[in-house]
Design a protein around this motif. Sequence first.
Motif, PDB file in Angstrom:
ATOM      1  N   MET A 164       3.722 -20.687 -15.927  1.00 14.89           N
ATOM      2  CA  MET A 164       3.036 -21.029 -17.169  1.00 14.89           C
ATOM      3  C   MET A 164       2.199 -19.854 -17.646  1.00 14.89           C
ATOM      4  N   PRO A 165       2.516 -19.296 -18.820  1.00 18.89           N
ATOM      5  CA  PRO A 165       1.763 -18.131 -19.286  1.00 18.89           C
ATOM      6  C   PRO A 165       0.303 -18.496 -19.559  1.00 18.89           C
ATOM      7  N   ALA A 166      -0.575 -17.582 -19.182  1.00 19.44           N
ATOM      8  CA  ALA A 166      -2.009 -17.847 -19.296  1.00 19.44           C
ATOM      9  C   ALA A 166      -2.445 -17.929 -20.750  1.00 19.44           C
ATOM     10  N   SER A 167      -1.636 -17.374 -21.665  1.00 15.26           N
ATOM     11  CA  SER A 167      -2.061 -17.331 -23.060  1.00 15.26           C
ATOM     12  C   SER A 167      -1.842 -18.660 -23.776  1.00 15.26           C
ATOM     13  N   GLN A 168      -1.055 -19.550 -23.202  1.00 13.08           N
ATOM     14  CA  GLN A 168      -0.815 -20.858 -23.817  1.00 13.08           C
ATOM     15  C   GLN A 168      -1.883 -21.852 -23.374  1.00 13.08           C
ATOM     16  N   PRO A 169      -2.325 -22.753 -24.286  1.00 15.86           N
ATOM     17  CA  PRO A 169      -3.217 -23.817 -23.815  1.00 15.86           C
ATOM     18  C   PRO A 169      -2.458 -24.732 -22.859  1.00 15.86           C
ATOM     19  N   LEU A 170      -3.067 -25.072 -21.756  1.00 12.79           N
ATOM     20  CA  LEU A 170      -2.393 -25.907 -20.768  1.00 12.79           C
ATOM     21  C   LEU A 170      -2.903 -27.341 -20.846  1.00 12.79           C
ATOM     22  N   SER A 171      -2.010 -28.284 -20.635  1.00 11.69           N
ATOM     23  CA  SER A 171      -2.448 -29.677 -20.555  1.00 11.69           C
ATOM     24  C   SER A 171      -2.995 -29.913 -19.159  1.00 11.69           C
ATOM     25  N   ASN A 176      -9.547 -24.333 -22.225  1.00 14.15           N
ATOM     26  CA  ASN A 176      -8.508 -23.853 -23.146  1.00 14.15           C
ATOM     27  C   ASN A 176      -9.127 -23.091 -24.311  1.00 14.15           C
ATOM     28  N   LYS A 230     -10.390 -19.677 -23.211  1.00 12.46           N
ATOM     29  CA  LYS A 230      -9.277 -18.733 -23.012  1.00 12.46           C
ATOM     30  C   LYS A 230      -8.650 -18.278 -24.321  1.00 12.46           C
ATOM     31  N   GLY A 266      -0.544 -12.840 -18.241  1.00 16.40           N
ATOM     32  CA  GLY A 266      -0.815 -13.420 -16.921  1.00 16.40           C
ATOM     33  C   GLY A 266      -0.141 -14.771 -16.744  1.00 16.40           C
ATOM     34  N   GLU A 267      -0.151 -15.223 -15.505  1.00 19.18           N
ATOM     35  CA  GLU A 267       0.531 -16.463 -15.131  1.00 19.18           C
ATOM     36  C   GLU A 267      -0.490 -17.316 -14.359  1.00 19.18           C
ATOM     37  N   VAL A 268      -0.680 -18.567 -14.794  1.00 24.38           N
ATOM     38  CA  VAL A 268      -1.667 -19.412 -14.102  1.00 24.38           C
ATOM     39  C   VAL A 268      -1.154 -19.774 -12.708  1.00 24.38           C
TER      40      VAL A 268
END
Lengths: 103, 441
Positions: A1-8, B266, B269, B281-283
């Motif tokens: 999951m790319p860090a730049s996307q908002p995550l649920s 969110n 970030k 980056g990758e979470v």
Amino acid sequence: MPASQPLSISERLGKVSYRNQGRASARAHIVVDTNVCNKTCPHKRTTYVCPANCYTSDESGEVHFQFEDCIECGTCLYACDQGAVTWKYPDPEEGRGVNWALG
Amino acid sequence: MDDKFDCIVVGGGIAGLSAAMTLARAGNRFLLVERGEFCGAKNVSGGVLWGSDLHTLVPDYWNHDDAGFERFVNHRRLTFMDDTAAFSVDFKNADFDVPPFNGVIVLRARFDQWLAEQVQGVIDSGPHPEDSLLATDILVEELLVDGGRVVGIRTGEEKFYADCVILAEGVNNLLTRQVGLQRDYVPSDHFAVGVKEVIGLDRQVLESRFQLAGRSGLTNEFVGFASGGVEGGGFLYTNRDSVSVGLVLAMKDLGEKHRKPYDLLNQFKSHPAVRDMISGGEVLEYSAHVVSTGDMRSMPRQLFKPGLMVAGEAANLLLNSGKAIQGMDYAMRSGILAARNAVRCSETGDYSENAMAQYQSDLEDSYVMKDLKSFQSAVTLFHSPAMYDKMPRILCDFGRSFFGIRNEETPKAVDMLKSSVKKHSSLWEMAKIGFKASRSL
């Protein structure tokens, strides 16, 4: 999951390793008397502050709780001032709870 | 009495392991009990371990091939942000490159595990390696009390006895509550919830993006937009191959404003300044934990009982003085002091209330309690909306005027500042803040 996307929150919890995931059922380490949440609690604060979304409020405003996603942070232990939350540490063998890879 | 230990340590975090290391070096027979699968498995921090106490515990740890820390801190930044701008105070110092470092960035599941290995190493090289034990995967359910004195622990059906117990169970201090040192219910007023993501980055990208050399690292704290109007702030720390990005949010304010911590994360970030630092980056992991705020009103009423001493965040030893968020170094020092007192008691055979009280008095004489006391007004100051909300807006607004060049007649900086202050606050309010800050920092 790319860090730049908002995550649920479910995507985030998908990144958590839990104990005893192979067990069919786990012993709950937190017991919530949701009657208190739904009948007398004036604020339902746990439904906002829990970082693992274990406390949810449905369309009708009813509070539900599940311990399976709990990451043992302790927030509800303080946030609930109504006496509805009985909080213990999970049993290493039969309980759920986290097993951080990085922490 | 062969089955009785000199000391039992509850919790294999930094306080517990520091106590264990001190006991091991003194040749005491002890049992450390950790409920996680390994030491660190249940622990979360921001996190920076400040100061150089680690060097006293594990001398020259930086020479170890795989020392458990991520990076040492030689670059620090405090950023005030509004929705588009970031105004930073930035300090980089080559003197901080020299061991014993000013602070090290850690990931607790790695660091605590490494520290536990160091303790085991000292046990193994001692005269009675079979007499002391680091036991994991065991939950302490109850402290055993006999005639007002703590004499041991119960784990499930099993009971273990010792001359004294060092309680290093962390902020959610159920056993501290069991023996009446902390109220059964502790309100959320002086607690925060920390949420964090560890974001993996290619090491070369990380090192060039943050101008890191070798094992050097950056700590960046954020105030303003970071916490979305909620009392609190943000952080970004560089690890070896990742960055830790997160928020610390006052629990009461969060609940009252009906905000969710992961939604705010969110938003944080997505700020341009943060987005640029984590791009590509990758979470790797999401984590969260309750954290003390340093307000002494939430501390246990005392940190000892006959046969018992409480160390680390179980004693709510944590301080955000505005200069740094210190908690792990307090855990380390308190663990060391508790263990030193345990060793002293094992020499005299006296485990009375008075003998245990020496620990608290040693802690009061140390920088831990001295700083906690002298920076209480700073804790209050940082929790005021003027500081976490208005101040960042003023600074960013001022920065926009000061750093923006328009091919127009330019006002003097002092007038720009006045105009920014008036837009978001008042000169009077800022004068009061300035006065309070000068006294509390």
